[in-house]
Design a protein around this motif. Structure first.
Motif, PDB file in Angstrom:
ATOM      1  N   UNK A 124       0.830  -1.207   0.000  1.00 23.74           N
ATOM      2  CA  UNK A 124       0.000   0.000   0.000  1.00 23.74           C
ATOM      3  C   UNK A 124       0.867   1.260   0.000  1.00 23.74           C
ATOM      4  N   UNK A 125       1.964   1.242   0.751  1.00 25.86           N
ATOM      5  CA  UNK A 125       2.870   2.393   0.737  1.00 25.86           C
ATOM      6  C   UNK A 125       3.499   2.588  -0.645  1.00 25.86           C
ATOM      7  N   UNK A 126       3.841   1.469  -1.293  1.00 26.27           N
ATOM      8  CA  UNK A 126       4.394   1.566  -2.647  1.00 26.27           C
ATOM      9  C   UNK A 126       3.347   2.131  -3.606  1.00 26.27           C
ATOM     10  N   UNK A 127       2.095   1.688  -3.458  1.00 21.58           N
ATOM     11  CA  UNK A 127       1.016   2.214  -4.290  1.00 21.58           C
ATOM     12  C   UNK A 127       0.853   3.708  -4.060  1.00 21.58           C
ATOM     13  N   UNK A 140      -4.145  10.297  -4.252  1.00 27.15           N
ATOM     14  CA  UNK A 140      -3.393   9.059  -4.047  1.00 27.15           C
ATOM     15  C   UNK A 140      -3.729   8.469  -2.679  1.00 27.15           C
ATOM     16  N   UNK A 141      -3.844   9.311  -1.660  1.00 25.84           N
ATOM     17  CA  UNK A 141      -4.223   8.839  -0.324  1.00 25.84           C
ATOM     18  C   UNK A 141      -5.616   8.238  -0.316  1.00 25.84           C
ATOM     19  N   UNK A 142      -6.552   8.883  -1.011  1.00 25.70           N
ATOM     20  CA  UNK A 142      -7.927   8.373  -1.084  1.00 25.70           C
ATOM     21  C   UNK A 142      -7.958   7.032  -1.814  1.00 25.70           C
ATOM     22  N   UNK A 143      -7.279   6.934  -2.946  1.00 22.13           N
ATOM     23  CA  UNK A 143      -7.256   5.670  -3.700  1.00 22.13           C
ATOM     24  C   UNK A 143      -6.577   4.545  -2.907  1.00 22.13           C
ATOM     25  N   UNK A 145      -6.483   4.360   0.391  1.00 18.49           N
ATOM     26  CA  UNK A 145      -7.426   4.003   1.463  1.00 18.49           C
ATOM     27  C   UNK A 145      -8.538   3.112   0.925  1.00 18.49           C
ATOM     28  N   UNK A 146      -9.057   3.438  -0.260  1.00 24.93           N
ATOM     29  CA  UNK A 146     -10.099   2.601  -0.879  1.00 24.93           C
ATOM     30  C   UNK A 146      -9.554   1.202  -1.153  1.00 24.93           C
ATOM     31  N   UNK A 150     -10.992  -2.288   0.452  1.00 32.86           N
ATOM     32  CA  UNK A 150     -11.408  -3.411  -0.413  1.00 32.86           C
ATOM     33  C   UNK A 150     -10.647  -4.682  -0.034  1.00 32.86           C
ATOM     34  N   UNK A 151      -9.349  -4.557   0.181  1.00 36.06           N
ATOM     35  CA  UNK A 151      -8.560  -5.730   0.588  1.00 36.06           C
ATOM     36  C   UNK A 151      -9.024  -6.279   1.937  1.00 36.06           C
TER      37      UNK A 151
END
Length: 161
Positions: A124-127, A140-143, A145-146, A150-151
Motif C-alpha cells: 500500500x505504501x508503494x502504491x 493518491x491517499x484516497x485511492x 485508502x479505498x 477493499x482488501x
C-alpha cells in the motif's frame, strides 16, 4: 487368567494415559487467553511413539506367541475384549496425530497471515508513492485508502467462508 487380567490392566492404563495427555493438550490449546498455546507436534509424536512402543511390547509377549497356550490366550483375549482395547488405543493414537497436525497447521497459518498483512501494508505504501506522482497526494491517499478497505473486506469475506 492372571496374565490376561494384567494385560487388560496394562492396556487400560495406556488408554487412560493417552486420553489424559490429549485432554491436557486441548486444555493448553484452549486456555491461556484468546489464542491459546501452540503445541508442537513433536510433543504428541513423542507420546504416540511411547504408546506404539508399548503396543509393540504387548503384541510381542512370548506367551501370546507360544503354541500350546495359543487357543486359551485367544479365547481369553476375546473374553476380556483385549483386541478391542488395542483397537481403541490405536484410534486414540491416530486422533493424537491428527490433533497435532491440525493445531500446528493453524499456528503456521496465523504466521503466514501476519506476514501477508505486513507485506500488504508495504504494498500500500508503494502504491501511495507511485500514485502520488501521477494524481497528487490527496487523491493518491484516497485511492490507497479505498484499496486498503477493499482488501480488508475481501479478507473478512474469505475468513468467514
Amino acid at each position: 487368567m492372571e496374565f490376561l487380567a494384567l494385560s487388560w490392566q496394562i492396556l487400560n492404563s495406556y488408554i487412560s494415559l493417552c486420553r489424559k495427555r490429549r485432554e491436557e493438550v486441548l486444555r493448553r490449546i484452549k486456555g491461556g487467553g484468546k489464542r491459546g498455546e501452540v503445541v508442537k507436534p513433536s510433543e504428541l509424536v513423542s507420546l504416540r511413539g511411547e504408546l506404539l512402543h508399548a503396543l509393540e511390547e504387548y503384541n510381542n509377549v512370548l506367551l501370546f506367541k507360544s503354541d500350546p497356550f495359543m487357543k486359551v490366550i485367544e479365547y481369553g483375549k476375546k473374553r476380556w475384549n483385549l483386541s478391542k482395547m488395542v483397537d481403541e488405543l490405536k484410534s486414540e493414537l491416530n486422533e493424537l496425530s491428527v490433533l497435532a497436525e491440525t493445531y500446528y497447521e493453524e499456528a503456521i497459518l496465523r504466521r503466514q497471515l501476519i506476514l501477508t498483512i505486513i507485506f500488504g501494508i508495504f504494498g500500500l505504501f508503494a502504491e501511495l508513492n507511485v500514485l502520488t506522482k501521477f494524481v497528487g497526494m490527496f487523491l493518491a491517499g484516497v485511492l490507497t485508502a479505498i484499496t486498503a478497505v477493499i482488501l480488508y473486506l475481501i479478507y473478512r469475506w474469505y475468513i468467514k467462508k
